[in-house]
Write an enzyme that holds these catalytic residues in place. Structure first.
Site, PDB file in Angstrom:
ATOM      1  N   HIS A 258       0.436   6.027  -4.112  1.00  0.00           N
ATOM      2  CA  HIS A 258       0.794   5.438  -2.802  1.00  0.00           C
ATOM      3  C   HIS A 258      -0.452   4.722  -2.261  1.00  0.00           C
ATOM      4  O   HIS A 258      -1.047   3.905  -2.960  1.00  0.00           O
ATOM      5  CB  HIS A 258       1.307   6.588  -1.919  1.00  0.00           C
ATOM      6  CG  HIS A 258       1.927   6.190  -0.619  1.00  0.00           C
ATOM      7  ND1 HIS A 258       2.358   4.928  -0.330  1.00  0.00           N
ATOM      8  CD2 HIS A 258       2.206   6.937   0.511  1.00  0.00           C
ATOM      9  CE1 HIS A 258       2.862   4.898   0.897  1.00  0.00           C
ATOM     10  NE2 HIS A 258       2.781   6.104   1.425  1.00  0.00           N
ATOM     11  N   HIS A 297       6.355  -1.264  -7.916  1.00  0.00           N
ATOM     12  CA  HIS A 297       6.825  -0.759  -6.626  1.00  0.00           C
ATOM     13  C   HIS A 297       8.244  -0.234  -6.764  1.00  0.00           C
ATOM     14  O   HIS A 297       9.030  -0.804  -7.528  1.00  0.00           O
ATOM     15  CB  HIS A 297       6.793  -1.876  -5.566  1.00  0.00           C
ATOM     16  CG  HIS A 297       6.779  -1.346  -4.179  1.00  0.00           C
ATOM     17  ND1 HIS A 297       7.934  -1.018  -3.507  1.00  0.00           N
ATOM     18  CD2 HIS A 297       5.741  -1.048  -3.347  1.00  0.00           C
ATOM     19  CE1 HIS A 297       7.599  -0.562  -2.313  1.00  0.00           C
ATOM     20  NE2 HIS A 297       6.285  -0.561  -2.187  1.00  0.00           N
ATOM     21  N   ASP A 353      -1.600  -3.102  -2.539  1.00  0.00           N
ATOM     22  CA  ASP A 353      -2.913  -2.508  -2.798  1.00  0.00           C
ATOM     23  C   ASP A 353      -3.774  -3.309  -3.770  1.00  0.00           C
ATOM     24  O   ASP A 353      -4.953  -3.001  -3.927  1.00  0.00           O
ATOM     25  CB  ASP A 353      -2.738  -1.083  -3.357  1.00  0.00           C
ATOM     26  CG  ASP A 353      -2.189  -0.147  -2.305  1.00  0.00           C
ATOM     27  OD1 ASP A 353      -2.546  -0.317  -1.132  1.00  0.00           O
ATOM     28  OD2 ASP A 353      -1.393   0.739  -2.649  1.00  0.00           O
TER      29      ASP A 353
END
Ligand code: ACO
Length: 416
Positions: A258, A297, A353
């Protein structure tokens, strides 16, 4: 009462329960579940619907992110973190008076109680991973708030605003103490994003750097029923308090699948070293069945819109910073390789990210602080969704398919 008498009571209760079981044979299937049951389970709750919301929407097919109807590209261009937080919390853009009042409230809460500094200076808090330091000190904010146990909506709303303000201050102070620097007072003349950069780096950011931090805080503020939001909501659904629920959110965000991925991406880019090594590095990662941090994802099966915004912004930063230039060249190469090899076949693309850490690195921020910055932003989404759900709260309580033994006999230890 003797132990024998206690055991007699247990046997009596077991008899009553067995009788109930026999009497209950005709009960409808919904109330009488026999294990094992035949159901299809999507690992990781994939596709499960937890609740209704009006806060934000992730369109994973088209790669679109919306807060209260507003597109993330539009918000990144025009808004700032304060306004976006208001939007998430209250469902509308603030007018000038509402914005001023909200901004003043955030600023009013920015300074931390002095006891927090004592905790931050403790050896273990100072040297732990900063996400650990963050959840310890967030918990302490709760301990210091005499009204934390009042779980009325109005009180939890006030705590939400306090936390939106103070998580950033905590992140700023943690960043300083890790470097062996003295804590610095938040600067109330600065906006939220600028103050965060100021506290982390010790210097007041220029307009472009402030804008970049605002964009980062906007883009991380909310993202559907992601793991940390769900964790925070599950904690709060038992009518725990806002501080405890936010601590739960931080612990979930910490993990590398995450929010923790933004830190790990930088280590990967540094490990690759130069763009020409990216292909070989990825080949090895595939052979080792290693997940490449910053890619893939659960919801996006398209290029993450947040990565679409961050990528070109890193390029802009790279032009004035040789270190970022090299890391960005490696990142671009890896992006191209993975999109080509995994994009069509597996729908794996860069996520938020992948490029965000390079923005922070370009501001001179330590890699371990990347995920805490994520938390300083996601606090708005966590609290907005907790407050939305709290209005018509019901305890989250799913079930698991039990695949174990059901008739095991207790054998005394000397007979096993
Ligand atoms: N690198 C290599 N392969 C990947 C990656 C990746 N980053 N992501 C998914 N895959 C592959 C898996 O190996 C799997 O392949 P298989 O079907 O051949 O076994 C397939 O794609 C499905 O992967 P899952 O892990 O089952 O997908 P899931 O929806 O559970 O995972 C997740 C999503 C956790 C984000 C995953 O893509 C991942 O681990 N990415 C790397 C960590 C990361 O960047 N996390 C940040 C996500 S964004 C955020 O939370 C802020």
């Amino acid at each position: 009462m003797s132990v024998n008498e206690i055991n007699d009571k247990i046997r009596e209760a077991a008899k009553v329960a067995a009788q109930y079981h026999t009497d209950n044979v005709g009960a409808p299937a919904a109330t009488r579940l026999e294990w094992p049951v035949a159901v299809s389970v999507n690992k990781g709750l994939e596709g499960a619907i937890a609740c209704e919301t009006k806060i934000g929407y992730v369109d994973g097919v088209n790669g679109r992110l919306v807060y209260r109807g507003h597109d993330s590209f539009e918000l990144s261009e025009h808004s700032n973190f304060e306004e976006t937080s208001y939007l998430l919390l209250y469902g509308k853009m603030p007018n000038a008076a509402e914005y001023k009042a909200f901004d003043e409230k955030l600023k009013g809460y920015r300074k931390l109680p002095h006891e927090i500094y004592d905790a931050l200076k403790l050896g273990a808090v100072k040297t732990a991973h900063p996400m650990t330091s963050l959840y310890i000190t967030t918990g302490m904010l709760g301990a210091l708030d005499q009204k934390s146990e009042d779980v009325s909506w109005q009180n939890q709303e006030e705590i939400a605003i306090r936390l939106i303000s103070r998580i950033s201050t905590l992140v700023g102070e943690i960043a300083r103490l890790r470097k062996g620097l003295e804590p610095v007072e938040p600067d109330l003349s600065l906006g939220h994003a600028a103050n965060l950069v100021y506290m982390m780096t010790g210097s007041k950011p220029d307009e472009a750097t402030t804008k970049l931090m605002d964009i980062a805080l906007i883009l991380h503020a909310d993202h559907g029923m992601n793991a940390s939001t769900f964790t925070a909501m599950v904690a709060n659904s038992s009518l725990s308090d806002m501080y405890s629920s936010v601590v739960a959110g931080i612990t979930s965000l910490k993990g590398s699948l995450h929010g923790g991925a933004n830190e790990k991406v930088l280590y990967d880019l540094e490990e690759i070293g130069t763009p020409d090594k990216a292909e070989e590095w990825f080949k090895k990662a595939r052979e080792e069945k290693r997940k490449v941090m910053g890619f893939g994802h659960r919801v996006y099966k398209a290029y993450d819109p947040r990565a679409r915004i961050f990528g070109p912004l890193v390029e802009f930063m790279a032009r004035r910073n040789p270190e970022i230039n090299n890391l960005y060249s490696i990142a671009k190469k890896l992006d191209a390789i993975i999109c080509e090899q995994f994009g069509k076949e597996k729908k794996i693309f860069p996520n938020v990210d992948f490029y965000s850490g390079l923005i922070y690195r370009g501001m001179g921020i330590e890699t371990a602080m990347f995920t805490p910055i994520f938390a300083a932003s996601r606090i708005s989404g966590w609290t907005a969704r907790i407050l939305e759900y709290l209005k018509e709260n019901r305890l989250f309580r799913p079930r698991a398919v039990y695949t174990g033994e059901t008739k095991a006999e207790y054998i005394p230890i000397d007979k096993r």
